[in-house]
Design a protein around this motif. Structure first.
Motif, PDB file in Angstrom:
ATOM      1  N   PHE A  15      -1.690  11.545  14.811  1.00 47.92           N
ATOM      2  CA  PHE A  15      -3.015  11.807  15.403  1.00 47.92           C
ATOM      3  C   PHE A  15      -4.058  11.498  14.332  1.00 47.92           C
ATOM      4  N   ALA A  20       1.982  14.495  12.961  1.00 47.80           N
ATOM      5  CA  ALA A  20       2.443  15.754  13.571  1.00 47.80           C
ATOM      6  C   ALA A  20       3.970  15.742  13.664  1.00 47.80           C
ATOM      7  N   GLY A  43       5.206  21.167  14.222  1.00 45.99           N
ATOM      8  CA  GLY A  43       5.406  20.077  15.184  1.00 45.99           C
ATOM      9  C   GLY A  43       6.201  20.472  16.412  1.00 45.99           C
ATOM     10  N   LYS A  44       6.429  21.765  16.612  1.00 46.53           N
ATOM     11  CA  LYS A  44       7.267  22.227  17.741  1.00 46.53           C
ATOM     12  C   LYS A  44       6.651  21.842  19.093  1.00 46.53           C
ATOM     13  N   THR A  45       5.353  22.124  19.237  1.00 51.40           N
ATOM     14  CA  THR A  45       4.693  21.812  20.513  1.00 51.40           C
ATOM     15  C   THR A  45       4.643  20.297  20.724  1.00 51.40           C
TER      16      THR A  45
HETATM   17  P1  ADP Z   1       3.582  23.919  16.192  1.00 51.02           P
HETATM   18  O1  ADP Z   1       3.772  23.955  17.678  1.00 51.02           O
HETATM   19  O2  ADP Z   1       4.868  23.877  15.421  1.00 51.02           O
HETATM   20  O3  ADP Z   1       2.673  25.016  15.686  1.00 51.02           O
HETATM   21  P2  ADP Z   1       2.087  21.515  16.735  1.00 51.02           P
HETATM   22  O4  ADP Z   1       3.029  20.542  17.308  1.00 51.02           O
HETATM   23  O5  ADP Z   1       1.170  22.225  17.683  1.00 51.02           O
HETATM   24  O6  ADP Z   1       2.846  22.548  15.800  1.00 51.02           O
HETATM   25  O7  ADP Z   1       1.133  20.779  15.702  1.00 51.02           O
HETATM   26  C1  ADP Z   1       1.606  19.975  14.627  1.00 51.02           C
HETATM   27  C2  ADP Z   1       0.408  19.459  13.867  1.00 51.02           C
HETATM   28  O8  ADP Z   1      -0.253  18.440  14.623  1.00 51.02           O
HETATM   29  C3  ADP Z   1      -0.638  20.542  13.572  1.00 51.02           C
HETATM   30  O9  ADP Z   1      -1.116  20.351  12.249  1.00 51.02           O
HETATM   31  C4  ADP Z   1      -1.713  20.252  14.586  1.00 51.02           C
HETATM   32  O10 ADP Z   1      -2.984  20.640  14.087  1.00 51.02           O
HETATM   33  C5  ADP Z   1      -1.607  18.753  14.801  1.00 51.02           C
HETATM   34  N1  ADP Z   1      -1.990  18.360  16.161  1.00 51.02           N
HETATM   35  C6  ADP Z   1      -1.376  18.733  17.299  1.00 51.02           C
HETATM   36  N2  ADP Z   1      -1.941  18.160  18.380  1.00 51.02           N
HETATM   37  C7  ADP Z   1      -2.980  17.400  17.902  1.00 51.02           C
HETATM   38  C8  ADP Z   1      -3.974  16.551  18.504  1.00 51.02           C
HETATM   39  N3  ADP Z   1      -4.021  16.368  19.822  1.00 51.02           N
HETATM   40  N4  ADP Z   1      -4.861  15.941  17.682  1.00 51.02           N
HETATM   41  C9  ADP Z   1      -4.811  16.112  16.332  1.00 51.02           C
HETATM   42  N5  ADP Z   1      -3.905  16.888  15.708  1.00 51.02           N
HETATM   43  C10 ADP Z   1      -2.998  17.527  16.472  1.00 51.02           C
END
Ligand code: ADP
Length: 245
Positions: A15, A20, A43-45
């Motif tokens: 991103f 991520a 990166g779980k989500t």
């Molecule tokens: P988790 O679910 O393990 O907390 P995420 O998958 O939500 O982690 O996020 C991983 C990283 O990617 C985080 O640093 C988050 O800020 C970033 N991130 C997630 N989605 C976006 C997006 N749409 N744009 C920019 N950064 C993102």
């Protein structure tokens, strides 16, 4: 075990220059119950979003059996039999447990719309089986709006089961649950896996221990450690980055 394995092979998601997911590789066998843990931002989500087609990988492949998920959109992936439960339950409060399940059974996968149908005996039997699987038989004719937080989560898991998924992705199911509800949820997911594969993302390590299955630890978008909960909790890399000790 018949069914399809889930393969993530060298998956990266970038991103705006931020990685991520970073060359993430993971295999979930058919019928497996896998827990995925990791600190916030691991990166779980994003991993779940890549599997369901919500986010396209920048590099790498995601396959479910022979199907290349990176070529399919979200509805097509849901139709393949991949169901996702988000953290916040979305059940219809004014409908009973039974009616919510009826709705899920009749709706196309990935698209639950508020419509009522007449049910065949076979459909009623299936709803009864699902109601039992998620421990809500005694509440079948209560409106969903009067259920506890935990019971609403179970109802939503039931709604996904009514759609007969082959792979169920479950996002932080026990957040906000009591200890007793958390324990029941672990037993429920163990019972649900087998005929289907289940991937569950969760912060609660006691819950992950109660699942008693293989655990994947994500950190900075890749797999940091994998194995039993004891193995990963004793892995020095995990202790350093995840447990902060
Ligand atoms: P988790 O679910 O393990 O907390 P995420 O998958 O939500 O982690 O996020 C991983 C990283 O990617 C985080 O640093 C988050 O800020 C970033 N991130 C997630 N989605 C976006 C997006 N749409 N744009 C920019 N950064 C993102």
């Amino acid at each position: 075990m018949k069914g399809r394995a889930l393969y993530l092979d060298g998956v990266s998601v970038v991103f705006d220059g931020f990685r991520a997911l970073n060359n993430l590789s993971l295999i979930v066998e058919p019928g497996e119950l896998r827990a995925v843990i990791g600190p916030n931002g691991a990166g779980k989500t994003t991993m779940m979003d890549v599997i369901t087609g919500k986010t396209r990988p920048t590099a790498g492949t995601v396959r479910f059996g022979e199907a290349d998920l990176t070529r399919l959109d979200e509805p097509a992936i849901a139709t393949l039999g991949i169901g996702r439960k988000f953290q916040k339950p979305t059940v219809f409060d004014h409908l009973t447990v039974f009616e919510n399940l009826e709705l899920a059974l009749k709706a196309p996968r990935g698209a639950i719309a508020c419509v009522k149908w007449r049910l065949s005996g076979e459909a009623r039997d299936r709803i009864a089986r699902v109601t039992e699987e998620v421990g809500l038989l005694a509440r079948a004719h209560d409106p969903a709006g009067i259920l506890s937080h935990g019971q609403r989560q179970w109802l939503e898991i039931g709604m996904l089961l009514a759609q007969d998924p082959e792979l169920l992705l479950v996002d932080e199911p026990v957040a906000g649950m009591t200890d007793a509800e958390t324990e029941r949820t672990a037993a429920m997911l163990v019972g649900i896996a087998g005929p289907r594969s289940v991937v569950v993302v969760e912060h609660d390590l006691e819950f992950v221990r109660a699942l008693g299955r293989r655990v994947t630890v994500l950190h900075e978008g890749s797999v940091l450690s994998e194995g039993s909960i004891d193995h990963v909790q004793n892995d020095p890399r995990v202790i350093e980055v995840y447990l902060g000790r």
